[in-house]
Write an enzyme that holds these catalytic residues in place. Structure first.
Site, PDB file in Angstrom:
ATOM      1  N   LEU A 120      25.220 166.505  78.469  1.00  0.00           N
ATOM      2  CA  LEU A 120      25.339 165.090  78.820  1.00  0.00           C
ATOM      3  C   LEU A 120      26.588 164.859  79.668  1.00  0.00           C
ATOM      4  CD1 LEU A 120      24.273 163.430  75.461  1.00  0.00           C
ATOM      5  CD2 LEU A 120      23.128 163.168  77.654  1.00  0.00           C
TER       6      LEU A 120
ATOM      7  N   LEU B  14      30.823 162.026  70.756  1.00  0.00           N
ATOM      8  CA  LEU B  14      30.578 160.763  71.470  1.00  0.00           C
ATOM      9  C   LEU B  14      29.478 160.990  72.492  1.00  0.00           C
ATOM     10  CD1 LEU B  14      33.705 158.680  72.567  1.00  0.00           C
ATOM     11  CD2 LEU B  14      31.926 158.092  70.915  1.00  0.00           C
ATOM     12  N   HIS B  15      28.234 161.073  72.033  1.00  0.00           N
ATOM     13  CA  HIS B  15      27.105 161.190  72.958  1.00  0.00           C
ATOM     14  C   HIS B  15      25.983 160.326  72.433  1.00  0.00           C
ATOM     15  CE1 HIS B  15      24.228 163.585  70.678  1.00  0.00           C
ATOM     16  NE2 HIS B  15      23.432 163.604  71.721  1.00  0.00           N
ATOM     17  N   ALA B  16      24.991 160.095  73.271  1.00  0.00           N
ATOM     18  CA  ALA B  16      23.782 159.357  72.876  1.00  0.00           C
ATOM     19  C   ALA B  16      24.137 158.094  72.084  1.00  0.00           C
ATOM     20  CB  ALA B  16      22.830 160.256  72.122  1.00  0.00           C
TER      21      ALA B  16
END
Lengths: 151, 91
Positions: A120, B14-16
């Site tokens: 991500l 700290l993702h999605a």
């Protein structure tokens, strides 16, 4: 990492998608055919997208979505990519009530939560680069796309 | 200028969803808010931009520094601190 994980046979350029579900199913099918994901991946990614959407508004002309799902549906990690000839509607990651017309989709099939964060991170940094995104939208060949991502 | 240091204990870092909740919380306040990944020592980024927050690469157990300046800075930091200490509303 992204250039290595991007599966050349799972890149669709200027794809005339019907809707968001069509893109996710097409890309999932490509990854399934190459043995990267279980058959359940497409449904799982669509289910997750409905609950936790991944539409992102970019600074440039086009917007993106980065659908992904639980690691259980993944056999080997891979990334699939589609550029779309016309936008389809995804929901906004921060405000799911907001519709985002999306023209570039990264479908992420990752087998560890930790690698999801790293991926991500890399995808987000590419999405912040309006020049690369514009060139990706113009790309007519898989090798052009891979060259752009091998920075 | 008010600054707090927090540890992100969510398994996904700290993702999605955690990243989205973090940005949503920050965006609810009028002040400027920045966040920095202390563990990897990266420059501070806009806490209201999801793409910027995702580029920080904050894994589980990482420390972040959150800085707020302007209207409701203290309230914003309190809300962000509550969110992270409550593990983003998950048990």
């Amino acid at each position: 990492m992204l250039a290595e994980l991007l599966e050349p046979d799972a890149i669709l350029l200027h794809y005339p998608a019907q809707d968001a579900e069509d893109v996710v199913r097409q890309l999932s099918q490509k990854l399934f055919a190459k043995g990267y994901v279980h058959e359940s991946f497409a449904d799982a990614a669509l289910h997750r997208e409905a609950e936790l959407p991944t539409g992102l508004v970019l600074d440039g002309k086009v917007n993106a979505a980065i659908p992904h799902t639980d690691v259980d549906h993944v056999i080997r990690p891979a990334v699939a990519l589609a550029t779309l000839s016309k936008p389809v509607i995804f929901r906004h990651m921060i405000d799911p009530t907001e519709e985002v017309p999306v023209q570039i989709v990264f479908l992420l099939a990752l087998d560890q939560p930790k690698s999801q964060v790293a991926m991500l991170q890399e995808v987000a940094s590419i999405l912040q680069d309006a020049v690369i995104i514009e060139r990706m939208m113009e790309a007519d060949s898989v090798s052009d796309i891979i060259a752009l991502l091998q920075r | 200028m008010p600054t707090i240091t927090l540890t992100v204990n969510h398994p996904a870092g700290l993702h999605a969803r955690p990243a989205a909740e973090f940005v949503k919380t920050a965006a609810a306040f009028p002040c400027n808010i920045t966040v920095r990944n202390i563990t990897d020592d990266k420059p501070a980024v806009n806490a209201k931009s999801i793409l910027s927050v995702l580029t920080l690469g904050v894994h589980q157990g990482y420390e972040i520094e959150v800085n707020a300046e302007g209207d409701q800075a203290q309230e914003a930091l309190q809300a962000i601190s509550d969110l992270i200490k409550n593990n983003f509303g998950e048990t």
